[in-house]
Design a protein around this motif. Structure first.
Motif, PDB file in Angstrom:
ATOM      1  N   ALA A 187       0.822  -1.206   0.000  1.00  0.00           N
ATOM      2  CA  ALA A 187       0.000   0.000   0.000  1.00  0.00           C
ATOM      3  C   ALA A 187       0.857   1.258   0.000  1.00  0.00           C
ATOM      4  O   ALA A 187       0.356   2.344   0.218  1.00  0.00           O
ATOM      5  CB  ALA A 187      -0.900  -0.010   1.220  1.00  0.00           C
ATOM      6  N   ALA A 242      -2.711   1.937  -4.028  1.00  0.00           N
ATOM      7  CA  ALA A 242      -3.536   1.570  -2.877  1.00  0.00           C
ATOM      8  C   ALA A 242      -4.984   1.941  -3.133  1.00  0.00           C
ATOM      9  O   ALA A 242      -5.899   1.181  -2.831  1.00  0.00           O
ATOM     10  CB  ALA A 242      -3.015   2.253  -1.620  1.00  0.00           C
ATOM     11  N   ARG A 251      -6.491  -0.480  -5.609  1.00  0.00           N
ATOM     12  CA  ARG A 251      -6.715  -1.797  -5.022  1.00  0.00           C
ATOM     13  C   ARG A 251      -7.917  -1.752  -4.079  1.00  0.00           C
ATOM     14  O   ARG A 251      -8.746  -2.662  -4.039  1.00  0.00           O
ATOM     15  CB  ARG A 251      -5.462  -2.232  -4.260  1.00  0.00           C
ATOM     16  N   ARG A 252      -7.997  -0.666  -3.330  1.00  0.00           N
ATOM     17  CA  ARG A 252      -9.127  -0.443  -2.437  1.00  0.00           C
ATOM     18  C   ARG A 252     -10.437  -0.505  -3.232  1.00  0.00           C
ATOM     19  O   ARG A 252     -11.417  -1.103  -2.802  1.00  0.00           O
ATOM     20  CB  ARG A 252      -8.912   0.940  -1.822  1.00  0.00           C
ATOM     21  N   MET A 257     -11.021  -4.258  -4.562  1.00  0.00           N
ATOM     22  CA  MET A 257     -11.359  -5.175  -3.462  1.00  0.00           C
ATOM     23  C   MET A 257     -12.757  -4.869  -2.920  1.00  0.00           C
ATOM     24  O   MET A 257     -13.531  -5.774  -2.602  1.00  0.00           O
ATOM     25  CB  MET A 257     -10.318  -5.081  -2.332  1.00  0.00           C
ATOM     26  N   GLY A 258     -13.066  -3.587  -2.818  1.00  0.00           N
ATOM     27  CA  GLY A 258     -14.373  -3.186  -2.307  1.00  0.00           C
ATOM     28  C   GLY A 258     -15.503  -3.623  -3.240  1.00  0.00           C
ATOM     29  O   GLY A 258     -16.544  -4.122  -2.806  1.00  0.00           O
ATOM     30  N   ALA A 272     -16.027  -7.205  -2.781  1.00  0.00           N
ATOM     31  CA  ALA A 272     -16.564  -7.470  -1.444  1.00  0.00           C
ATOM     32  C   ALA A 272     -18.069  -7.240  -1.395  1.00  0.00           C
ATOM     33  O   ALA A 272     -18.804  -7.969  -0.737  1.00  0.00           O
ATOM     34  CB  ALA A 272     -15.864  -6.574  -0.418  1.00  0.00           C
ATOM     35  N   HIS A 310      -5.767 -11.319  -1.835  1.00  0.00           N
ATOM     36  CA  HIS A 310      -6.610 -11.368  -0.632  1.00  0.00           C
ATOM     37  C   HIS A 310      -8.069 -11.267  -1.041  1.00  0.00           C
ATOM     38  O   HIS A 310      -8.430 -10.395  -1.832  1.00  0.00           O
ATOM     39  CB  HIS A 310      -6.276 -10.219   0.304  1.00  0.00           C
ATOM     40  N   TRP A 315     -11.772 -10.604   0.532  1.00  0.00           N
ATOM     41  CA  TRP A 315     -12.629 -10.238   1.662  1.00  0.00           C
ATOM     42  C   TRP A 315     -14.000  -9.962   1.082  1.00  0.00           C
ATOM     43  O   TRP A 315     -14.112  -9.135   0.164  1.00  0.00           O
ATOM     44  CB  TRP A 315     -12.132  -8.960   2.353  1.00  0.00           C
ATOM     45  N   ILE A 364      -7.931  -3.473   6.434  1.00  0.00           N
ATOM     46  CA  ILE A 364      -7.411  -4.820   6.220  1.00  0.00           C
ATOM     47  C   ILE A 364      -5.979  -4.832   6.762  1.00  0.00           C
ATOM     48  O   ILE A 364      -5.079  -4.231   6.163  1.00  0.00           O
ATOM     49  CB  ILE A 364      -7.402  -5.194   4.720  1.00  0.00           C
ATOM     50  N   GLU A 392      -3.488  -6.909   6.953  1.00  0.00           N
ATOM     51  CA  GLU A 392      -2.349  -7.417   6.195  1.00  0.00           C
ATOM     52  C   GLU A 392      -1.971  -6.511   5.025  1.00  0.00           C
ATOM     53  O   GLU A 392      -0.909  -6.670   4.442  1.00  0.00           O
ATOM     54  CB  GLU A 392      -2.589  -8.859   5.736  1.00  0.00           C
ATOM     55  N   LEU A 393      -2.845  -5.577   4.678  1.00  0.00           N
ATOM     56  CA  LEU A 393      -2.564  -4.708   3.540  1.00  0.00           C
ATOM     57  C   LEU A 393      -2.320  -3.266   3.939  1.00  0.00           C
ATOM     58  O   LEU A 393      -1.828  -2.470   3.145  1.00  0.00           O
ATOM     59  CB  LEU A 393      -3.744  -4.747   2.550  1.00  0.00           C
ATOM     60  N   GLY A 394      -2.736  -2.915   5.147  1.00  0.00           N
ATOM     61  CA  GLY A 394      -2.580  -1.526   5.571  1.00  0.00           C
ATOM     62  C   GLY A 394      -3.470  -0.579   4.793  1.00  0.00           C
ATOM     63  O   GLY A 394      -3.158   0.590   4.638  1.00  0.00           O
ATOM     64  N   LEU A 395      -4.594  -1.094   4.266  1.00  0.00           N
ATOM     65  CA  LEU A 395      -5.542  -0.181   3.622  1.00  0.00           C
ATOM     66  C   LEU A 395      -6.957  -0.568   4.024  1.00  0.00           C
ATOM     67  O   LEU A 395      -7.219  -1.697   4.434  1.00  0.00           O
ATOM     68  CB  LEU A 395      -5.359  -0.157   2.104  1.00  0.00           C
ATOM     69  N   ALA A 396      -7.839   0.417   3.897  1.00  0.00           N
ATOM     70  CA  ALA A 396      -9.233   0.184   4.292  1.00  0.00           C
ATOM     71  C   ALA A 396     -10.070  -0.015   3.041  1.00  0.00           C
ATOM     72  O   ALA A 396      -9.931   0.735   2.079  1.00  0.00           O
ATOM     73  CB  ALA A 396      -9.753   1.364   5.090  1.00  0.00           C
ATOM     74  N   ILE A 397     -10.935  -1.035   3.028  1.00  0.00           N
ATOM     75  CA  ILE A 397     -11.825  -1.230   1.890  1.00  0.00           C
ATOM     76  C   ILE A 397     -13.272  -1.110   2.352  1.00  0.00           C
ATOM     77  O   ILE A 397     -13.583  -1.319   3.527  1.00  0.00           O
ATOM     78  CB  ILE A 397     -11.605  -2.592   1.189  1.00  0.00           C
ATOM     79  N   GLU A 398     -14.135  -0.783   1.382  1.00  0.00           N
ATOM     80  CA  GLU A 398     -15.566  -0.780   1.680  1.00  0.00           C
ATOM     81  C   GLU A 398     -16.038  -2.216   1.563  1.00  0.00           C
ATOM     82  O   GLU A 398     -16.356  -2.700   0.483  1.00  0.00           O
ATOM     83  CB  GLU A 398     -16.309   0.116   0.687  1.00  0.00           C
ATOM     84  N   LEU A 399     -16.046  -2.889   2.692  1.00  0.00           N
ATOM     85  CA  LEU A 399     -16.287  -4.327   2.705  1.00  0.00           C
ATOM     86  C   LEU A 399     -17.738  -4.667   2.424  1.00  0.00           C
ATOM     87  O   LEU A 399     -18.055  -5.742   1.932  1.00  0.00           O
ATOM     88  CB  LEU A 399     -15.875  -4.898   4.060  1.00  0.00           C
ATOM     89  N   GLY A 400     -18.609  -3.770   2.768  1.00  0.00           N
ATOM     90  CA  GLY A 400     -20.004  -4.131   2.567  1.00  0.00           C
ATOM     91  C   GLY A 400     -20.911  -2.942   2.702  1.00  0.00           C
ATOM     92  O   GLY A 400     -20.477  -1.801   2.871  1.00  0.00           O
TER      93      GLY A 400
END
Lengths: 153, 368
Positions: A3, A9, A12-13, A16-17, A20, A85, A87, B236, B238-246
């Motif tokens: 990141a 970053a 990728r965010r 991944m989002g 997700a 990864h 999620w 997250i 392990e990645l050091g970043l925040a994602i919009e998970l849901g």
């Protein structure tokens, strides 16, 4: 990929989002349509657990715990060594695997193809879902009109 | 003394087999699926998620199916399932101001920026049974209109700008977690809000109603009520970043309450806050009224004699899984306990009888 680069970053965010939040069946369908899955090594097999959701008192004040939601995470490695990864919201392990495959592939030269085949349709569909709801909400917005009551002749 | 008593296994097995059959109902009628319940009983699903404190519509729908529609039983099932799951992370505090709102109304400002958006509401319906539903008639599509993608500004901001509304003290401290530590009193507001957010809707409704009827009058106005989708952002590690998970659907209610001021606070409006999983206006509104009542101590108000302002009473009794567990356990065998009670009452009766007899004979002797 780490990141460290803010541009990478943020990209990728975004992917991944998108994976997700995508409907599990749709994500799996789009990933499967890309062809037979390449062999992977699981560093952490998909595991379902919870994420505790925090909120703020009054919407803007100090945090409190609202309740949990289900989520599934997993980590895999492609034969080239790239780590992906996954999620996802919910309990779908296949969706978690699909998300991890997308995350890994997006760090390889196949990124463009994955974006076109999986991410672009997911983004367009999410946008369409949100726009459809927003449009229905907009139709229920109240238009006030004032009635003259003739009290001040 | 506990005495082990065995037996009843065959009866229990037969009871559960019959339960499964009764749950299925008439085999000539198609069985409801989890997806049908999730879509068609969406508000029941929302309530089970809110009070089960676990956001997963399919799980909540399954719990309702398994519980034959008994929502408290379904909530119990969901809570039990939750305890089997590892905690993967905690989210960043959700931004309800950025909610993609289906509905947003304010009862205090007609011309609130962004407008009064009714959404799919029961309000203004005539509460007449609709026999078209029984006939299986599909509704026509709802109308649409061009939408402004900008998030709706908070109503509280307008009052706050004038300094008329008590500000929410900001903070980023890690809040206490009821699922990890036992409830200790007096509880900070963060813990009270967690307890109320999963509290029984009926209990919260009754308490909120009691404040309106005069048991701790706090006179609430609905500053804002909004329902819609909110993004859940997770770091997250392990990645050091925040994602919009849901994305979760939440209902938020902010009340604005009269406050005459105290020794430390100027006259201003104070706030009550309600937030619930799902489309849950009654819960969110009731929670906001109860939250405000429970702030009496910090605001220097005297709410003595009002159950809704009694923190120990409210927080100790609003969890329906705890309540039903303790209430319903008394229907299970208490043969030995009751045997002891029976012995005690018989002995007391014998003693009372003996004392009365002794008194009568003493009285007779004195008369002779």
């Amino acid at each position: 990929m780490t990141a460290d680069d803010p541009m990478e970053a943020s990209e990728r965010r975004a992917w991944m989002g998108l994976c997700a939040r995508a409907p599990a069946a749709r994500l799996c369908e789009l990933v499967a349509a890309m062809g037979p899955p390449e062999p992977v090594e699981w560093l952490r097999r998909p595991e379902t657990g919870t994420v505790m959701i925090r909120a703020r008192a009054g919407g803007t004040g100090a945090p409190f715990h609202l309740g949990e939601m289900t989520a599934t995470r997993g980590t895999l490695r492609l034969s080239c060594g790239t780590v992906g990864h996954g999620w996802v919201q919910g309990r779908d392990r296949a969706a978690c695997e699909a998300a991890a495959r997308v995350d890994a592939a997006m760090q390889t030269p196949r990124a463009g193809a994955v974006r076109r085949a999986v991410l672009d349709p997911l983004a367009a569909e999410e946008e369409a879902r949100r726009r459809a709801r927003a449009g229905r909400a907009a139709a229920t917005r109240v238009e006030f009109f004032t009635l003259a009551r003739g009290e001040d002749e | 003394m506990y005495v082990a008593v065995k037996g009843g296994e065959a009866a229990i097995d037969a009871a559960h087999a019959w339960l499964a059959e009764e749950r299925r109902g008439d085999p000539a009628v198609p069985a409801p699926t989890v997806a049908q319940l999730r879509e068609g009983m969406a508000l029941a699903v929302d309530r089970v998620m809110a009070e089960g404190s676990l956001y997963d519509p399919d799980l909540a729908a399954l719990a309702i199916l398994q519980a034959r529609g008994d929502l408290v039983e379904a909530i119990f099932l969901l809570r039990a399932f939750r305890t089997t799951l590892p905690r993967l992370a905690a989210s960043r505090p959700v931004d309800t101001g950025a909610m993609r709102a289906d509905r947003r109304v304010s009862a205090i400002f007609k011309d609130v920026p962004g407008g009064q958006v009714l959404g799919p509401t029961f309000d203004y319906t005539h509460r007449l049974l609709d026999f078209a539903l029984a006939a299986g008639v599909d509704p026509p599509p709802a109308p649409g209109a061009p939408a402004d993608p900008a998030p709706l500004p908070r109503v509280a901001e307008a009052l706050g700008a004038e300094g008329l509304l008590q500000p929410e003290p900001p903070g980023d401290a890690t809040p206490p977690d009821l699922t990890r530590e036992p409830l200790e009193l007096p509880a900070p507001r963060a813990l009270r809000l967690q307890v109320l957010a999963r509290g029984d809707e009926g209990f919260l409704l009754g308490l909120a109603y009691s404040t309106q009827r005069g048991y701790g009058r706090t006179h609430a106005f609905v500053g804002e009520l909004r329902t819609g989708a909110v993004s859940v952002e997770v770091e997250i590690p392990e990645l050091g970043l925040a994602i919009e998970l849901g994305e979760v659907v939440l209902t938020e209610c902010e009340t604005v309450n009269q406050f005459a001021g105290s020794r430390t606070e100027p006259p201003q409006f104070t706030r009550g806050y309600g937030l619930s999983f799902g489309r849950a206006e009654r819960r969110a509104l009731a929670m906001a009224l109860v939250d405000r009542a429970l702030r009496a101590r910090e605001l220097g108000e005297d709410l003595s004699g009002a159950p809704a302002g009694d923190e120990e009473f409210v927080l100790g009794h609003c969890d329906n899984v705890q309540a039903t567990g303790f209430l319903e356990h008394i229907k299970l065998p208490h043969y030995v306990d009751f045997q002891a009670e029976l012995e005690l009452v018989r002995r007391l009766r014998r003693e009372a009888e003996a004392a009365r007899a002794a008194g009568e004979s003493a009285g007779r002797e004195a008369a002779e």
